[in-house]
Design an enzyme around this catalytic site. Structure first.
Site, PDB file in Angstrom:
ATOM      1  N   PRO A  66       4.902   1.617 -17.615  1.00  0.00           N
ATOM      2  CA  PRO A  66       5.614   1.117 -16.672  1.00  0.00           C
ATOM      3  C   PRO A  66       5.882   1.834 -15.149  1.00  0.00           C
ATOM      4  O   PRO A  66       6.406   2.891 -15.283  1.00  0.00           O
ATOM      5  CB  PRO A  66       6.915   0.963 -17.087  1.00  0.00           C
ATOM      6  CG  PRO A  66       7.017   1.880 -18.188  1.00  0.00           C
ATOM      7  CD  PRO A  66       5.652   2.609 -18.361  1.00  0.00           C
ATOM      8  N   GLU A  67       5.090   1.281 -14.178  1.00  0.00           N
ATOM      9  CA  GLU A  67       5.157   1.778 -12.651  1.00  0.00           C
ATOM     10  C   GLU A  67       5.652   0.455 -11.899  1.00  0.00           C
ATOM     11  O   GLU A  67       5.879  -0.453 -12.924  1.00  0.00           O
ATOM     12  CB  GLU A  67       4.271   2.568 -12.115  1.00  0.00           C
ATOM     13  CG  GLU A  67       3.888   3.765 -12.976  1.00  0.00           C
ATOM     14  CD  GLU A  67       2.944   4.647 -12.142  1.00  0.00           C
ATOM     15  OE1 GLU A  67       2.602   4.464 -11.041  1.00  0.00           O
ATOM     16  OE2 GLU A  67       2.300   5.418 -12.951  1.00  0.00           O
ATOM     17  N   LYS A 109      11.171  -0.097  -9.702  1.00  0.00           N
ATOM     18  CA  LYS A 109      10.995   0.296 -11.091  1.00  0.00           C
ATOM     19  C   LYS A 109      12.370  -0.089 -11.836  1.00  0.00           C
ATOM     20  O   LYS A 109      12.745   0.594 -12.879  1.00  0.00           O
ATOM     21  CB  LYS A 109      10.998   1.982 -11.591  1.00  0.00           C
ATOM     22  CG  LYS A 109       9.470   2.470 -11.294  1.00  0.00           C
ATOM     23  CD  LYS A 109       9.076   3.869 -11.757  1.00  0.00           C
ATOM     24  CE  LYS A 109       8.441   4.627 -10.882  1.00  0.00           C
ATOM     25  NZ  LYS A 109       8.373   6.027 -11.243  1.00  0.00           N
TER      26      LYS A 109
END
Length: 402
Positions: A2-3, A54
DNA sequence: TCTGTATGGGGAA
DNA sequence: TCCCCCTACAGAT
Protein backbone atom coordinates in the site's frame (compact mmCIF):
# COMPACT_ATOMS: atom_id res chain seq x y z
CA UNK A 1 0.87 -3.42 -1.14
CA UNK A 2 0.00 0.00 0.00
CA UNK A 3 1.09 3.42 -1.17
CA UNK A 4 -1.27 6.02 -2.57
CA UNK A 5 -2.05 4.13 -5.80
CA UNK A 6 -2.75 0.86 -3.96
CA UNK A 7 -5.08 2.63 -1.54
CA UNK A 8 -6.94 4.18 -4.43
CA UNK A 9 -7.10 0.87 -6.30
CA UNK A 10 -8.46 -0.68 -3.10
CA UNK A 11 -11.26 1.90 -3.01
CA UNK A 12 -12.09 1.15 -6.66
CA UNK A 13 -12.12 -2.56 -5.82
CA UNK A 14 -14.57 -2.03 -2.94
CA UNK A 15 -16.89 0.08 -5.05
CA UNK A 16 -16.85 -2.39 -7.89
CA UNK A 17 -17.41 -5.51 -5.80
CA UNK A 18 -19.93 -3.95 -3.41
CA UNK A 19 -22.01 -2.16 -6.02
CA UNK A 20 -25.66 -3.07 -5.40
CA UNK A 21 -24.72 -5.37 -2.50
CA UNK A 22 -26.63 -5.16 0.78
CA UNK A 23 -24.72 -5.80 3.99
CA UNK A 24 -26.09 -6.57 7.43
CA UNK A 25 -24.57 -6.01 10.89
CA UNK A 26 -22.74 -6.92 13.01
CA UNK A 27 -19.34 -5.88 11.70
CA UNK A 28 -16.88 -8.35 13.19
CA UNK A 29 -13.31 -7.82 14.33
CA UNK A 30 -10.74 -10.57 14.82
CA UNK A 31 -9.79 -11.52 18.38
CA UNK A 32 -6.19 -10.63 17.87
CA UNK A 33 -6.63 -7.14 16.44
CA UNK A 34 -6.02 -4.22 18.80
CA UNK A 35 -8.05 -1.87 16.62
CA UNK A 36 -11.45 -0.68 17.89
CA UNK A 37 -14.68 -2.59 17.52
CA UNK A 38 -17.10 -1.19 14.96
CA UNK A 39 -20.47 -0.73 16.64
CA UNK A 40 -22.81 -0.44 13.71
CA UNK A 41 -26.32 -1.86 14.15
CA UNK A 42 -28.24 -2.06 10.93
CA UNK A 43 -30.28 -4.72 9.16
CA UNK A 44 -29.36 -3.45 5.73
CA UNK A 45 -26.64 -1.09 4.63
CA UNK A 46 -24.44 -0.33 1.67
CA UNK A 47 -20.69 0.25 1.54
CA UNK A 48 -18.93 2.90 -0.50
CA UNK A 49 -15.22 3.72 -0.51
CA UNK A 50 -13.13 6.82 -1.17
CA UNK A 51 -9.39 7.35 -0.91
CA UNK A 52 -7.14 10.25 -0.02
CA UNK A 53 -3.36 9.75 -0.08
CA UNK A 54 -2.60 6.74 2.08
CA UNK A 55 -6.05 6.48 3.63
CA UNK A 56 -9.29 4.79 2.56
CA UNK A 57 -12.68 5.74 3.96
CA UNK A 58 -15.55 3.27 3.95
CA UNK A 59 -18.97 4.85 4.32
CA UNK A 60 -21.67 2.53 5.67
CA UNK A 61 -25.07 3.85 4.68
CA UNK A 62 -28.20 2.31 6.25
CA UNK A 63 -31.10 1.42 3.99
CA UNK A 64 -34.36 2.25 5.71
CA UNK A 65 -37.17 -0.28 5.79
CA UNK A 66 -40.83 0.51 6.47
CA UNK A 67 -40.81 -0.91 10.00
CA UNK A 68 -37.71 0.98 11.14
CA UNK A 69 -38.58 3.28 14.03
CA UNK A 70 -37.13 6.75 13.86
CA UNK A 71 -35.30 6.46 17.19
CA UNK A 72 -33.69 3.18 16.13
CA UNK A 73 -32.29 4.60 12.93
CA UNK A 74 -28.58 4.01 12.60
CA UNK A 75 -26.76 7.01 11.21
CA UNK A 76 -24.26 6.54 8.38
CA UNK A 77 -20.78 5.76 9.60
CA UNK A 78 -17.37 6.53 8.13
CA UNK A 79 -14.51 4.18 8.93
CA UNK A 80 -11.07 5.45 7.96
CA UNK A 81 -8.39 2.84 7.22
CA UNK A 82 -4.63 3.07 7.01
CA UNK A 83 -3.06 -0.04 5.48
CA UNK A 84 0.31 -0.23 7.23
CA UNK A 85 2.69 -2.48 5.29
CA UNK A 86 0.32 -5.27 4.36
CA UNK A 87 -3.31 -4.17 4.39
CA UNK A 88 -5.83 -4.77 1.61
CA UNK A 89 -9.50 -5.58 1.04
CA UNK A 90 -10.90 -8.86 -0.21
CA UNK A 91 -14.40 -10.01 -1.01
CA UNK A 92 -14.94 -13.75 -0.56
CA UNK A 93 -17.45 -16.39 0.40
CA UNK A 94 -17.90 -16.70 4.15
CA UNK A 95 -16.25 -20.12 4.22
CA UNK A 96 -13.25 -18.82 2.29
CA UNK A 97 -12.31 -16.14 4.76
CA UNK A 98 -8.68 -15.13 4.18
CA UNK A 99 -6.11 -15.61 6.91
CA UNK A 100 -5.56 -12.35 8.82
CA UNK A 101 -9.02 -10.95 7.97
CA UNK A 102 -9.20 -8.51 10.87
CA UNK A 103 -12.37 -6.60 10.08
CA UNK A 104 -15.31 -8.24 8.31
CA UNK A 105 -18.49 -6.91 6.73
CA UNK A 106 -21.10 -9.60 5.98
CA UNK A 107 -23.66 -9.49 3.19
CA UNK A 108 -27.35 -9.71 4.02
CA UNK A 109 -27.90 -12.19 1.24
CA UNK A 110 -27.37 -15.90 1.97
CA UNK A 111 -25.04 -17.64 1.51
CA UNK A 112 -23.18 -14.79 3.08
CA UNK A 113 -20.18 -13.18 1.48
CA UNK A 114 -17.65 -11.09 3.30
CA UNK A 115 -15.73 -7.91 2.60
CA UNK A 116 -12.57 -8.30 4.71
CA UNK A 117 -9.82 -5.95 5.70
CA UNK A 118 -6.84 -8.31 5.55
CA UNK A 119 -3.59 -7.33 7.20
CA UNK A 120 -0.96 -9.97 7.97
CA UNK A 121 1.40 -7.69 9.87
CA UNK A 122 -1.32 -5.78 11.69
CA UNK A 123 0.42 -2.43 11.22
CA UNK A 124 -2.77 -1.19 9.60
CA UNK A 125 -5.48 0.58 11.55
CA UNK A 126 -9.06 1.75 11.31
CA UNK A 127 -11.10 4.36 13.10
CA UNK A 128 -14.90 4.10 13.40
CA UNK A 129 -16.53 7.53 12.96
CA UNK A 130 -13.17 8.42 11.46
CA UNK A 131 -12.08 11.49 9.52
CA UNK A 132 -9.12 12.04 7.22
CA UNK A 133 -6.14 12.42 9.52
CA UNK A 134 -5.78 16.17 10.06
CA UNK A 135 -1.97 16.19 9.97
CA UNK A 136 -1.84 14.59 6.56
CA UNK A 137 -1.55 16.82 3.53
CA UNK A 138 -3.74 16.88 0.42
CA UNK A 139 -3.75 13.79 -1.79
CA UNK A 140 -0.94 13.78 -4.35
CA UNK A 141 -3.25 12.22 -6.93
CA UNK A 142 -6.67 13.80 -6.45
CA UNK A 143 -5.98 17.12 -4.73
CA UNK A 144 -3.11 18.08 -6.92
CA UNK A 145 -3.41 21.86 -6.80
CA UNK A 146 -3.71 22.05 -3.03
CA UNK A 147 -0.92 19.50 -2.71
CA UNK A 148 1.38 21.80 -4.69
CA UNK A 149 0.23 24.85 -2.80
CA UNK A 150 0.79 23.12 0.55
CA UNK A 151 4.40 22.30 -0.33
CA UNK A 152 5.33 25.55 -2.04
CA UNK A 153 3.89 27.72 0.72
CA UNK A 154 5.65 25.85 3.54
CA UNK A 155 9.19 25.57 2.20
CA UNK A 156 10.48 27.50 5.22
CA UNK A 157 9.32 24.61 7.42
CA UNK A 158 12.31 22.87 8.98
CA UNK A 159 10.93 19.62 7.59
CA UNK A 160 12.49 20.70 4.28
CA UNK A 161 15.99 20.88 5.82
CA UNK A 162 16.23 17.15 5.28
CA UNK A 163 17.23 15.14 2.19
CA UNK A 164 14.58 15.09 -0.51
CA UNK A 165 14.24 11.30 -0.34
CA UNK A 166 13.27 11.51 3.32
CA UNK A 167 10.95 14.50 2.91
CA UNK A 168 9.05 12.63 0.20
CA UNK A 169 7.92 10.19 2.88
CA UNK A 170 6.58 13.00 5.08
CA UNK A 171 2.82 12.57 4.82
CA UNK A 172 2.18 16.09 6.05
CA UNK A 173 3.33 17.24 2.61
CA UNK A 174 3.37 14.15 0.40
CA UNK A 175 0.27 12.20 1.37
CA UNK A 176 0.41 9.06 -0.74
CA UNK A 177 4.13 8.81 -1.52
CA UNK A 178 5.86 5.73 -0.15
CA UNK A 179 9.13 3.95 -0.57
CA UNK A 180 8.80 2.70 -4.13
CA UNK A 181 7.27 5.95 -5.39
CA UNK A 182 10.03 8.14 -3.97
CA UNK A 183 12.62 6.00 -5.72
CA UNK A 184 10.78 6.06 -9.04
CA UNK A 185 10.11 9.80 -8.93
CA UNK A 186 13.67 10.83 -8.06
CA UNK A 187 15.03 8.40 -10.63
CA UNK A 188 12.95 9.94 -13.43
CA UNK A 189 14.42 13.36 -12.72
CA UNK A 190 17.90 12.04 -11.92
CA UNK A 191 17.85 13.90 -8.61
CA UNK A 192 20.41 12.55 -6.13
CA UNK A 193 18.24 11.30 -3.24
CA UNK A 194 20.27 12.97 -0.51
CA UNK A 195 20.03 16.48 -1.92
CA UNK A 196 18.52 19.06 0.46
CA UNK A 197 14.77 19.09 -0.19
CA UNK A 198 14.47 22.84 -0.04
CA UNK A 199 17.16 23.27 -2.70
CA UNK A 200 15.25 20.90 -4.98
CA UNK A 201 11.86 22.50 -4.41
CA UNK A 202 12.81 26.16 -4.29
CA UNK A 203 11.64 28.03 -7.34
CA UNK A 204 8.78 25.66 -8.11
CA UNK A 205 5.46 27.43 -8.50
CA UNK A 206 2.18 26.53 -6.90
CA UNK A 207 0.70 26.40 -10.40
CA UNK A 208 1.59 23.45 -12.55
CA UNK A 209 2.98 24.21 -16.00
CA UNK A 210 1.36 21.09 -17.45
CA UNK A 211 -2.14 21.67 -16.13
CA UNK A 212 -3.96 20.84 -19.37
CA UNK A 213 -2.28 17.50 -19.53
CA UNK A 214 -3.23 16.76 -15.91
CA UNK A 215 -6.88 17.46 -16.40
CA UNK A 216 -6.93 15.09 -19.35
CA UNK A 217 -5.38 12.42 -17.17
CA UNK A 218 -7.92 12.90 -14.41
CA UNK A 219 -10.64 12.66 -16.98
CA UNK A 220 -9.41 9.34 -18.27
CA UNK A 221 -9.27 8.03 -14.76
CA UNK A 222 -13.04 7.92 -14.49
CA UNK A 223 -13.19 5.39 -17.26
CA UNK A 224 -10.64 2.80 -18.02
CA UNK A 225 -8.04 4.48 -20.21
CA UNK A 226 -7.58 2.97 -23.64
CA UNK A 227 -3.90 3.80 -23.72
CA UNK A 228 -1.23 3.82 -21.12
CA UNK A 229 -0.42 7.22 -19.67
CA UNK A 230 3.24 8.11 -19.78
CA UNK A 231 4.75 11.15 -18.20
CA UNK A 232 6.66 13.64 -20.26
CA UNK A 233 9.55 13.85 -17.83
CA UNK A 234 11.13 16.80 -19.59
CA UNK A 235 8.07 18.95 -18.90
CA UNK A 236 7.21 17.89 -15.38
CA UNK A 237 8.88 19.13 -12.22
CA UNK A 238 9.27 17.12 -9.04
CA UNK A 239 5.83 18.03 -7.71
CA UNK A 240 4.33 17.19 -11.07
CA UNK A 241 5.86 13.73 -10.96
CA UNK A 242 4.56 13.23 -7.43
CA UNK A 243 1.15 13.44 -9.10
CA UNK A 244 1.65 11.70 -12.44
CA UNK A 245 3.88 8.80 -11.42
CA UNK A 246 1.35 7.43 -8.88
CA UNK A 247 -1.40 7.89 -11.47
CA UNK A 248 0.57 5.74 -13.88
CA UNK A 249 0.31 2.93 -11.35
CA UNK A 250 -3.42 3.46 -11.01
CA UNK A 251 -3.72 3.28 -14.79
CA UNK A 252 -1.82 0.01 -14.92
CA UNK A 253 -5.11 -1.36 -13.69
CA UNK A 254 -3.84 -4.24 -11.53
CA UNK A 255 -3.49 -4.08 -7.81
CA UNK A 256 -0.29 -2.01 -7.86
CA UNK A 257 2.53 -3.24 -5.71
CA UNK A 258 1.38 -6.64 -4.56
CA UNK A 259 3.64 -9.59 -5.28
CA UNK A 260 0.95 -12.01 -4.09
CA UNK A 261 -1.29 -11.25 -7.06
CA UNK A 262 -1.12 -12.89 -10.44
CA UNK A 263 -1.25 -9.53 -12.24
CA UNK A 264 1.87 -8.28 -10.49
CA UNK A 265 3.99 -8.60 -13.61
CA UNK A 266 2.74 -5.36 -15.18
CA UNK A 267 3.70 -3.46 -12.06
CA UNK A 268 7.06 -5.16 -11.90
CA UNK A 269 7.74 -4.24 -15.51
CA UNK A 270 6.73 -0.66 -14.76
CA UNK A 271 9.38 -0.21 -12.06
CA UNK A 272 12.49 1.51 -13.37
CA UNK A 273 14.51 1.86 -10.17
CA UNK A 274 13.01 0.28 -7.04
CA UNK A 275 14.50 -3.19 -6.55
CA UNK A 276 15.79 -3.09 -10.12
CA UNK A 277 19.03 -4.89 -10.95
CA UNK A 278 21.96 -2.55 -11.28
CA UNK A 279 20.48 0.22 -9.13
CA UNK A 280 22.20 1.35 -5.94
CA UNK A 281 20.61 1.46 -2.54
CA UNK A 282 21.33 2.95 0.88
CA UNK A 283 19.64 3.22 4.23
CA UNK A 284 18.30 6.70 4.83
CA UNK A 285 18.41 8.36 8.26
CA UNK A 286 15.20 6.58 9.22
CA UNK A 287 16.58 3.19 8.36
CA UNK A 288 14.55 2.79 5.19
CA UNK A 289 16.09 1.65 1.94
CA UNK A 290 16.28 4.21 -0.84
CA UNK A 291 16.96 2.91 -4.34
CA UNK A 292 18.69 5.25 -6.78
CA UNK A 293 21.13 5.59 -9.62
CA UNK A 294 24.39 7.51 -9.66
CA UNK A 295 25.42 10.00 -7.01
CA UNK A 296 23.63 9.66 -3.63
CA UNK A 297 23.99 13.39 -2.94
CA UNK A 298 25.71 15.49 -0.28
CA UNK A 299 23.43 14.62 2.66
CA UNK A 300 23.93 10.86 2.41
CA UNK A 301 24.47 9.22 5.81
CA UNK A 302 28.18 8.83 6.58
CA UNK A 303 27.64 5.28 7.75
CA UNK A 304 24.72 3.46 6.25
CA UNK A 305 22.62 2.25 9.14
CA UNK A 306 21.76 -1.33 9.78
CA UNK A 307 18.65 -1.82 11.88
CA UNK A 308 20.13 -4.64 13.93
CA UNK A 309 23.04 -2.54 15.20
CA UNK A 310 21.52 -0.61 18.04
CA UNK A 311 22.65 2.62 19.59
CA UNK A 312 24.48 2.12 22.86
CA UNK A 313 22.88 3.03 26.13
CA UNK A 314 24.55 4.99 28.91
CA UNK A 315 24.53 1.90 31.09
CA UNK A 316 26.48 0.00 28.48
CA UNK A 317 28.96 2.79 28.03
CA UNK A 318 29.72 2.75 31.76
CA UNK A 319 31.01 -0.76 31.40
CA UNK A 320 32.94 -0.36 28.19
CA UNK A 321 36.65 -0.72 27.78
CA UNK A 322 36.72 -0.08 24.05
CA UNK A 323 34.36 1.15 21.37
CA UNK A 324 34.14 -2.17 19.64
CA UNK A 325 33.59 -4.27 22.74
CA UNK A 326 31.03 -1.81 23.91
CA UNK A 327 29.08 -2.03 20.71
CA UNK A 328 29.06 -5.80 20.92
CA UNK A 329 27.87 -5.80 24.51
CA UNK A 330 25.11 -3.34 23.79
CA UNK A 331 23.88 -5.47 20.99
CA UNK A 332 23.62 -8.34 23.47
CA UNK A 333 21.78 -6.31 26.07
CA UNK A 334 19.32 -5.03 23.50
CA UNK A 335 18.66 -8.55 22.36
CA UNK A 336 18.19 -9.75 25.91
CA UNK A 337 15.71 -6.98 26.64
CA UNK A 338 13.80 -7.94 23.55
CA UNK A 339 13.89 -11.58 24.57
CA UNK A 340 12.33 -10.89 27.96
CA UNK A 341 9.61 -8.80 26.39
CA UNK A 342 8.86 -11.37 23.74
CA UNK A 343 8.77 -14.20 26.26
CA UNK A 344 6.23 -12.31 28.35
CA UNK A 345 4.19 -11.62 25.29
CA UNK A 346 4.32 -15.19 24.07
CA UNK A 347 3.12 -16.33 27.48
CA UNK A 348 0.15 -14.00 27.56
CA UNK A 349 -0.99 -14.48 23.99
CA UNK A 350 -2.46 -17.83 23.17
CA UNK A 351 -3.59 -16.97 19.66
CA UNK A 352 -0.85 -16.88 17.01
CA UNK A 353 1.35 -18.52 19.63
CA UNK A 354 3.46 -20.67 17.37
CA UNK A 355 5.24 -17.94 15.44
CA UNK A 356 5.89 -16.11 18.67
CA UNK A 357 7.49 -19.13 20.26
CA UNK A 358 9.72 -19.40 17.25
CA UNK A 359 10.64 -15.74 17.58
CA UNK A 360 11.43 -16.17 21.25
CA UNK A 361 13.68 -19.14 20.66
CA UNK A 362 15.43 -17.16 18.03
CA UNK A 363 15.92 -14.22 20.32
CA UNK A 364 17.27 -16.37 23.14
CA UNK A 365 19.82 -18.05 20.96
CA UNK A 366 20.90 -15.12 18.86
CA UNK A 367 23.19 -13.16 21.12
CA UNK A 368 25.99 -12.75 18.64
CA UNK A 369 26.85 -9.41 17.14
CA UNK A 370 25.65 -8.36 13.72
CA UNK A 371 28.44 -6.61 11.92
CA UNK A 372 27.49 -3.35 10.25
CA UNK A 373 27.28 -3.57 6.49
CA UNK A 374 27.67 -0.99 3.83
CA UNK A 375 25.08 -2.01 1.31
CA UNK A 376 26.21 0.05 -1.62
CA UNK A 377 29.65 -1.54 -1.45
CA UNK A 378 28.42 -5.11 -1.55
CA UNK A 379 27.15 -5.74 -5.05
CA UNK A 380 26.79 -9.48 -4.44
CA UNK A 381 24.43 -8.92 -1.59
CA UNK A 382 22.65 -6.18 -3.47
CA UNK A 383 21.95 -8.48 -6.36
CA UNK A 384 20.66 -11.14 -4.03
CA UNK A 385 18.47 -8.67 -2.27
CA UNK A 386 17.14 -7.39 -5.55
CA UNK A 387 16.56 -10.90 -6.68
CA UNK A 388 14.71 -12.04 -3.59
CA UNK A 389 11.29 -10.50 -4.09
CA UNK A 390 11.47 -11.19 -7.79
CA UNK A 391 11.99 -14.87 -7.31
CA UNK A 392 9.32 -14.90 -4.70
CA UNK A 393 6.82 -13.12 -6.89
CA UNK A 394 7.64 -15.34 -9.81
CA UNK A 395 7.11 -18.39 -7.68
CA UNK A 396 3.83 -17.02 -6.41
CA UNK A 397 2.79 -16.20 -9.93
CA UNK A 398 3.48 -19.79 -10.91
CA UNK A 399 1.41 -20.98 -7.98
CA UNK A 400 -1.44 -18.73 -8.99
CA UNK A 401 -1.32 -20.04 -12.52
CA UNK A 402 -1.61 -23.58 -11.17
C1' DT B 1 17.17 -23.14 12.45
C1' DC B 2 18.61 -18.49 12.25
C1' DT B 3 18.92 -13.86 10.20
C1' DG B 4 17.53 -10.01 7.62
C1' DT B 5 14.12 -7.68 5.09
C1' DA B 6 9.58 -5.92 3.55
C1' DT B 7 4.81 -0.97 0.31
C1' DG B 8 4.05 2.49 7.46
C1' DG B 9 3.77 5.20 11.18
C1' DG B 10 2.83 6.03 16.50
C1' DG B 11 5.04 7.42 20.48
C1' DA B 12 8.77 7.67 24.09
C1' DA B 13 12.97 9.96 25.44
C1' DT C 1 16.34 9.82 17.04
C1' DC C 2 15.12 5.73 18.12
C1' DC C 3 12.09 1.55 19.22
C1' DC C 4 8.25 -0.87 18.48
C1' DC C 5 4.12 -2.95 16.55
C1' DC C 6 3.78 -7.95 13.49
C1' DT C 7 3.97 -11.96 9.83
C1' DA C 8 6.08 -14.19 5.96
C1' DC C 9 9.49 -15.18 3.26
C1' DA C 10 14.46 -16.01 1.10
C1' DG C 11 18.90 -17.15 1.88
C1' DA C 12 22.61 -18.62 4.92
C1' DT C 13 24.27 -21.88 8.15
Amino acid sequence: MPEGPELHLASLFVNKTCEGVLFSSPVRKSEVSKNPDVAFACEAYRIHATSRGKEVKLTLTPIKSDDTKAEETQQPMDIVFRFGMSGFFRFTAEDELPKHAHLRFYTKEKPRKVLSFVDARRFGSWQPHGTWQPDRGPCIMFEYNSFRENVVSHLSDRAFDRPICEVLLNQKYFNGIGNYLRAEILYRLKIPPFTCARAVLEGLGSEDACEDEKSVKNETLKQKPARKITVKDENADLLGLCHTVPLEVVHLGGKGYDPEKADYSAFKAWLQCYYVDGMKFLRDHNGRTIWFQGNPGPMAPKVSKTPKVKKRTKKDEDHESSEREGAERQSESTQKKKTVKKEMKAAETEKDARPKEATTRRAVKSLKVNEPRCEDESPGRREKMAEGPRRRSERLTRQNVK
